[in-house]
Design a protein around this motif. Sequence first.
Motif, PDB file in Angstrom:
ATOM      1  N   GLY A 265      11.280 -17.625   2.205  1.00  0.00           N
ATOM      2  CA  GLY A 265      11.475 -16.803   3.697  1.00  0.00           C
ATOM      3  C   GLY A 265      10.725 -17.164   4.677  1.00  0.00           C
ATOM      4  O   GLY A 265      10.280 -18.260   4.906  1.00  0.00           O
ATOM      5  N   LEU A 266      11.094 -16.431   5.805  1.00  0.00           N
ATOM      6  CA  LEU A 266      10.703 -16.788   7.255  1.00  0.00           C
ATOM      7  C   LEU A 266       9.229 -17.001   7.268  1.00  0.00           C
ATOM      8  O   LEU A 266       8.711 -17.873   8.411  1.00  0.00           O
ATOM      9  CB  LEU A 266      11.184 -15.781   8.181  1.00  0.00           C
ATOM     10  CG  LEU A 266      12.602 -15.939   8.652  1.00  0.00           C
ATOM     11  CD1 LEU A 266      12.966 -14.463   9.551  1.00  0.00           C
ATOM     12  CD2 LEU A 266      12.508 -17.093   9.783  1.00  0.00           C
ATOM     13  N   THR A 267       8.337 -16.242   6.549  1.00  0.00           N
ATOM     14  CA  THR A 267       6.877 -16.293   6.873  1.00  0.00           C
ATOM     15  C   THR A 267       6.517 -17.566   6.183  1.00  0.00           C
ATOM     16  O   THR A 267       5.161 -17.985   6.475  1.00  0.00           O
ATOM     17  CB  THR A 267       6.121 -15.411   5.820  1.00  0.00           C
ATOM     18  OG1 THR A 267       6.706 -15.434   4.463  1.00  0.00           O
ATOM     19  CG2 THR A 267       6.522 -14.006   6.247  1.00  0.00           C
ATOM     20  N   SER A 268       7.292 -18.378   5.435  1.00  0.00           N
ATOM     21  CA  SER A 268       6.648 -19.664   5.083  1.00  0.00           C
ATOM     22  C   SER A 268       5.635 -20.575   6.108  1.00  0.00           C
ATOM     23  O   SER A 268       4.833 -21.191   5.511  1.00  0.00           O
ATOM     24  CB  SER A 268       7.774 -20.518   4.522  1.00  0.00           C
ATOM     25  OG  SER A 268       7.428 -21.937   4.133  1.00  0.00           O
ATOM     26  N   THR A 269       6.330 -20.774   7.257  1.00  0.00           N
ATOM     27  CA  THR A 269       5.391 -21.638   8.272  1.00  0.00           C
ATOM     28  C   THR A 269       4.821 -20.770   9.302  1.00  0.00           C
ATOM     29  O   THR A 269       4.086 -21.377  10.255  1.00  0.00           O
ATOM     30  CB  THR A 269       6.656 -22.187   9.164  1.00  0.00           C
ATOM     31  OG1 THR A 269       7.454 -21.325   9.827  1.00  0.00           O
ATOM     32  CG2 THR A 269       7.544 -23.219   8.327  1.00  0.00           C
TER      33      THR A 269
END
Length: 441
Positions: free
Chosen positions: A413-417
Amino acid sequence: MKSPLKGSDTTYDVLGIGFGPSNLALAIAIEEHNAGLPPEERLNALFLERQPGFGWHRGMLIDDATMQVSFLKDLVTLRNPTSDFSFLCFLRERGRLIDFLNQKTLFPLRVEFHEYFAWAAERVRHLVAYEHVVAAVDPVRDESGTVTHFDVVCRDPERPGETVSYRARDISVAVGLEPHVPPGVELSERIWHNSQLLPRVTELAAEGTPVNRAVVLGAGQSAAETVDYLHRSFPDAEVCAVFAKYGYTPADDSPFANRIFDPEAVDVYFVAPSEVKQSLFDYHRSTNYSVVDMELIEALYATAYQEKVTGHERLRFLNVSRIRDVVPRDDGSLDIAVEFLPTGEQQVLSADVLVHATGYRPRDLTSLLGEAAKVCLRDDEDALRVSRDHRVETAQGVTAGIYLQGGTEHTHGLTSTLLSTTAIRAGEIHRSLVSRRVASV
Ligand SMILES: Cc1cc2nc3c(=O)[nH]c(=O)nc-3n(C[C@H](O)[C@H](O)[C@H](O)COP(=O)(O)OP(=O)(O)OC[C@H]3O[C@@H](n4cnc5c(N)ncnc54)[C@H](O)[C@@H]3O)c2cc1C
């Protein structure tokens, strides 16, 4: 402090590739794990970083830019609130704890968080080899053909043209994003990506190059920050923001939407079918992508309006527009053709600088991993298959592990980066590393 390298004959439990906040958080988790353990039970780790020292997006350390994440989502607190690697412990050591609290904000300055990261990185300096550019990762097989280790090959910082390699049972790849420019764009002394903003502006100022007009392409946070920074840095210059939208879109940092960055959201995302993953991503992309902090939007608007009132307009917004052509002139300046999309009408702006604030993209892990990429399993979309503990799924006959931090938006999900779950993710990888070490003994 001297380089911590113990020689290429050491076999590490884990080698980190890249030493930004993600692998820094992992290094701290390992350091805290090792403290007090007898040597034979410690995790033997080394982190390889291409920069000469710790640096986090140095080109965008704009003096008044603030973090877009709470300081409580620092390198450790969500994993271990008693850690002395926290932002609060850093503040206490700098003698600024009470002064920071009096500001009543959760969002420190970016320069201050950089100072915090660098402070933490220095405390685990013995685990890092700087000036090590990783060029390839080679699987190492035992007599039965099982891949038990990886050799991580770096350009040798002391012998140009030669390589040096380090062996490990597991690797943690956290090489971050790379600047992206539209196809065909060639960067030059006058055409930059915003990631080079600060050094380039300093260079121009040192050379005494006059800047009468600067053009910034893009409508995200970096673009808006660049517009604001150039407007302040060149008080006589006109600054033109060019973008296809009608206006900047505000970042959604409202409390319910913000929960997409919670550790539990990673669990939910991970098990969701791909169409649900996609819809979650689409619903919440405005928390991070192509959006701007409301405060900055309002500040830019107020400046533009004030200039309208005083009749000295040097902040211009060329919305619903695209750059169609850029022609360098002999004197170093640029002729930039900008098309107003609704009518197709073009105007040519004579400018001294063009900044592409056109985003960042994940680095190509396949070429970084080289031969090791061939033992990684892929899904139907040709993306790497990654398990919940952030380890890439590998072919049969591979016991060595590849952990990914970043490059896992499709699975985690979005927190990856981002920084939101950095501490938690480091804890998850650390636990997985420890369990694999125990299993292999
Ligand atoms: C200007 C800016 C501001 C941001 N602000 C925020 C914010 O406020 N909040 C938030 O959540 N996110 C923010 N982000 C998102 C950002 O991705 C994360 O903050 C963070 O940098 C991710 O950490 P990382 O360690 O995964 O990657 P990075 O910080 O990119 O670190 C990767 C490291 O790997 C090194 N490396 C790359 N290739 C190699 C190689 N081949 N060999 C050796 N080393 C290599 C690089 O030199 C780098 O040091 C921001 C991004 C930018 C560009």
